[in-house]
Design an enzyme around this catalytic site. Structure first.
Site, mmCIF file in Angstrom:
data_model
loop_
_atom_site.group_PDB
_atom_site.id
_atom_site.type_symbol
_atom_site.label_atom_id
_atom_site.label_comp_id
_atom_site.label_asym_id
_atom_site.label_seq_id
_atom_site.Cartn_x
_atom_site.Cartn_y
_atom_site.Cartn_z
ATOM 1 N N HIS A 355 0.879 -1.360 0.077
ATOM 2 C CA HIS A 355 -0.109 -0.133 -0.157
ATOM 3 C C HIS A 355 0.774 1.329 -0.113
ATOM 4 O O HIS A 355 2.080 1.207 0.263
ATOM 5 C CB HIS A 355 -1.028 0.048 1.029
ATOM 6 C CG HIS A 355 -0.687 0.526 2.501
ATOM 7 N ND1 HIS A 355 -0.545 1.610 3.227
ATOM 8 C CD2 HIS A 355 -0.069 -0.500 3.483
ATOM 9 C CE1 HIS A 355 -0.153 1.501 4.404
ATOM 10 N NE2 HIS A 355 0.264 0.449 4.629
ATOM 11 N N GLU A 402 -5.211 1.592 2.502
ATOM 12 C CA GLU A 402 -5.019 0.407 3.170
ATOM 13 C C GLU A 402 -5.367 0.842 4.653
ATOM 14 O O GLU A 402 -5.836 -0.268 5.582
ATOM 15 C CB GLU A 402 -3.633 -0.243 3.082
ATOM 16 C CG GLU A 402 -3.480 -1.638 3.578
ATOM 17 C CD GLU A 402 -2.807 -1.356 5.180
ATOM 18 O OE1 GLU A 402 -2.673 -2.777 5.759
ATOM 19 O OE2 GLU A 402 -2.710 -0.436 5.725
ATOM 20 N N GLU A 403 -4.791 1.941 5.105
ATOM 21 C CA GLU A 403 -4.888 2.340 6.327
ATOM 22 C C GLU A 403 -6.308 2.314 7.155
ATOM 23 O O GLU A 403 -6.585 2.017 8.078
ATOM 24 C CB GLU A 403 -3.984 3.438 6.873
ATOM 25 C CG GLU A 403 -2.727 3.618 6.462
ATOM 26 C CD GLU A 403 -1.926 2.946 7.522
ATOM 27 O OE1 GLU A 403 -2.780 1.963 8.361
ATOM 28 O OE2 GLU A 403 -0.670 2.574 7.530
ATOM 29 N N HIS A 527 2.550 4.839 12.764
ATOM 30 C CA HIS A 527 1.295 5.590 12.796
ATOM 31 C C HIS A 527 1.286 6.937 13.343
ATOM 32 O O HIS A 527 0.317 7.797 13.431
ATOM 33 C CB HIS A 527 0.019 4.963 13.302
ATOM 34 C CG HIS A 527 -0.315 3.908 12.195
ATOM 35 N ND1 HIS A 527 -1.333 3.034 12.227
ATOM 36 C CD2 HIS A 527 0.325 3.289 11.281
ATOM 37 C CE1 HIS A 527 -1.307 2.269 11.454
ATOM 38 N NE2 HIS A 527 -0.391 2.091 10.606
HETATM 39 ZN ZN LIG Z 1 0.751 -0.526 6.523
#
Ligand SMILES: [Zn+2]
Length: 708
Positions: A355, A402-403, A527
């Site tokens: 991703h 994707e996240e 993140h």
């Molecule tokens: Zn990832």
């Protein structure tokens, strides 16, 4: 996405201060499973391995991480254009494929806490900040929030719930602490954050705060950024709380591709995989005043984190006001798909994916994987320019969103369902490089394949990737703790595929054999805004040598699988693992006194599968001149393991052997229908799921036998 359980570093980065000229040095293997004569392929692989370039990977990473590029933003679109340009330069037939999907972006996120006298304990969230991080002040850095959070404005007493696991909520119940109507504060780690919210919702909580305890990825582990790699006090882990163990992808279109022209009437409500209570991720800077003021009993063993005071469970002592206003809209996302048509079997597809979207800069997650994939594409492009054509079609995929819940990959898989019947493998990379420790997860049929690939690629630490992998897994604890039968000979543990990255739709919905690879290390900025290029070059891979390594591993997986005579899928290993899973489930059922469940039919189906696998394995080792029938059977065997009805209460998940755990989210539960029914002490469902498993094993055995 992808949860990182950081490993101890084996090699200090200082030891690698000098960039080494790393061309493949070891002699190529003489014989490789899947090839009747490996000689010509060895020359192709040598040429491929010489191309992925550390310096160019570093440049690509720098370009990809120049700005925050969350899914569906203009900066995300710019990275899609960049990928498409790189794919085309390498000679790939390239298209940008848009989808229209439901995504939330934060309008208001606020947390305030008050003591019993009404005095303000904290008011936040505090903006992420350290001295000297270059990217933190960019106005495009999105405020910390949870993808899929409900909107809400809630005021309630706080209760501490440790990691928010089933056993943690049980412990609170045993302490007679009622979480109904309360705001649960729990720490990151041990499970997928969506599971924490799912359990809090099931227990009647009104809202959730999820914070990063310094014990798990902060100063307790080592120096925080910008001194070291660990999470600083204001660092926040964003992330999706979608109930992805129900289904991933666009919440409104399970099983259907949300193409831009899909009418709204064809979209369902998003109820199926969305939380109904608000949740907010916070830093320990903001969590500490809440935890410190909590009254109630002191915490049980294992619940104390690393903040410098005694933790208490609540309730009482702290009233929290939580505001989460989320802007939900159908937004456009962009996958980038690049193809190299196969010369001999163009309908057989080898798919490679990573991703591209990031919560903020995403240097490690996911763009270390993106840079690695681009250098793999670079290598494939160089082969194409020398006149090579793969036997089978190779498709490189740069996934978006994707996240938020594996959305770009899931929608593409749902759209391509028919062509994916012809997919022979899916090779994923997400968090490619956070340090020097290689590891892999795969379906059992590809575990030996990944090990052999690792033996063919040099490690920046000297020797092969396999040698280094083996050395840092010198204890077999990890393998013994897994579900797999004992390893034979000179081997190394390959994990099982749960969820948390884009292999999920391929394996668990479409039945495509998959692998996932990474090179890990201490990584405390997951993140947060601090997962940026400066962090990467200081802590993970200063000379981009591990990006080069991962490009070689990923690209070689694709090249070797695309060119082989006979697909090197090892169903003997698969059947043995399945047998071990059934035995373990039987032991568990016996231990739990669930005596009415009969495992005999499933066990004999697994034995039949093993016999069929042994037969086809012998043929794979000495294939006939035309292995077409053999390859067809090998390709279809994984799909045969899908159950048409899917798993109980989550029909999107069709695989009878692997699924993400409903109460773990990331880690795999094996023979999930059976094991989760046993865990729930539901014998009737266990019996029914054993029947579905038996049918699937019979189907797979039949498919393998059809090659004769
Ligand atoms: Zn990832």
């Amino acid at each position: 996405m992808k949860l990182r359980t950081a490993l101890a570093p084996m090699f200090s980065m200082a030891a690698l201060a000098l960039p080494l000229d790393l061309h493949p040095v070891q002699a190529p293997p003489q014989s490789v499973f899947g090839y009747s004569d490996f000689g010509p392929e060895a020359k192709i692989e040598e040429k491929f391995l010489a191309v992925p370039d550390a310096k160019e990977a570093g440049e690509e990473l720098k370009t990809l991480t120049a700005a925050p590029h969350m899914a569906s933003t203009p900066e995300d679109h710019a990275t899609a254009e960049y990928m498409a340009r790189k794919f085309r330069e390498a000679g790939l037939e390239t298209e940008i494929v848009p989808y229209r999907v439901l995504l939330n972006q934060p309008k208001t996120v606020r947390v305030e806490a008050f003591d019993t006298a009404g005095h303000v304990l904290m008011s936040g969230p505090t903006r992420e900040h350290v001295t000297g991080d270059p990217g933190q002040d960019d106005p495009r850095v999105v405020m910390p929030f949870n993808g899929s959070s409900a909107s809400g404005d809630v005021t309630a007493d706080a209760v501490y719930a440790n990691y928010g696991r089933p056993e943690d909520f049980n412990e609170l119940a045993a302490e007679h602490i009622d979480v109904r109507g309360k705001i649960v504060i729990c720490r990151y780690g041990q499970n997928f954050r969506g599971v924490k919210v799912y359990l809090a919702e099931q227990h009647g909580a009104a809202g959730v705060l999820i914070y990063s305890d310094p014990q798990d990825d902060g100063y307790y582990k080592g120096d925080p950024w910008p001194t070291g790699p660990w999470r600083p006090d204001t660092g926040v882990q964003r992330g999706s709380v979608q109930y992805l163990f129900k289904y991933p992808g666009d919440p409104e279109t399970p099983g259907v591709a949300s193409t831009p022209d899909l009418p709204d009437a064809a979209r369902s409500s998003a109820e199926g995989d969305q939380p109904h209570i608000p949740s907010i991720p916070i830093s320990y800077h903001d969590a500490a005043p809440i935890l410190q003021a909590l009254k109630g009993p002191g915490v049980p063993a294992g619940w104390q984190g690393a903040l410098p005071f005694r933790y208490h469970l609540g309730a009482g002592g702290v009233r929290v006001h939580l505001v989460s206003q989320q802007d939900y809209q159908r937004r456009i996302i962009w996958d980038v798909i690049g193809k190299v048509a196969g010369a001999e079997e163009p309908d057989s597809r080898v798919v490679v994916g990573n991703h591209r979207d990031a919560w903020v800069y995403g240097a490690v997650d996911p763009n270390s994987g993106t840079a690695a994939m681009l250098e793999a594409v670079h290598g494939v492009g160089a082969l194409l320019k020398q006149g090579w054509r793969p036997k089978r079609t190779i498709i490189f995929c740069s996934w978006d969103a994707e996240e938020e819940g594996l959305i770009g990959s899931t929608e593409w898989v749902e759209q391509q369902a028919r062509t994916l019947d012809h997919a022979v493998a899916y090779f994923n990379v997400d968090v490619a490089v956070s340090g020097p420790n290689f590891s892999a997860s795969a379906v059992p049929s590809l575990k030996q394949f990944v090990r052999e690939i690792a033996r063919s690629v040099p490690s920046p630490a000297g020797g092969t990737v396999f040698d280094v992998w083996k050395a840092h897994h010198s204890t077999d604890d990890e393998h013994q703790g897994s579900n797999a039968p004992p390893m034979e000979g000179e081997s190394v543990h390959v994990g099982d595929l749960g969820s948390g990255s884009d292999y999920t739709p391929f394996l668990q919905h479409a039945g495509v054999p998959s692998t996932d690879i990474e090179s890990g290390g201490p990584y405390g900025v997951y993140h947060s805004t601090f997962d940026d290029f400066a962090w990467f070059t200081q802590n993970a891979d200063p000379h981009f040598l591990y990006l080069q390594e991962m490009a070689r591993v990923l690209g070689l997986e694709a090249v070797r699988m695309a060119d082989c005579d006979v697909l090197p899928l090892d169903y003997v290993a698969y059947a043995k693992e399945i047998s071990a899973y059934i035995q373990a489930a039987k032991r568990k059922a016996t231990d739990m006194n669930l005596v009415s469940i009969d495992f005999d039919a499933a066990q004999s189906a697994a034995a039949h599968l093993l016999a069929a696998a042994q037969h086809i394995h012998a043929e794979q080792a000495a294939p006939a001149a035309d292995p077409a029938r053999l390859n067809l059977a090998l390709r279809q065997a994984e799909t045969a393991l899908l159950s048409p009805a899917g798993l109980p209460n989550r029909a999107w998940y069709k695989h009878t052997i692997y699924a993400p755990g409903e109460y773990t989210g990331y880690s795999a539960v094996v023979i999930p229908g059976v094991n989760e029914a046993i865990d729930a002490r539901n014998s009737a469902v266990a019996v029914q799921q054993l029947a579905a498993l038996t049918e699937a094993l019979d189907r797979a055995a039949g498919v393998l036998s059809s090659a004769r």
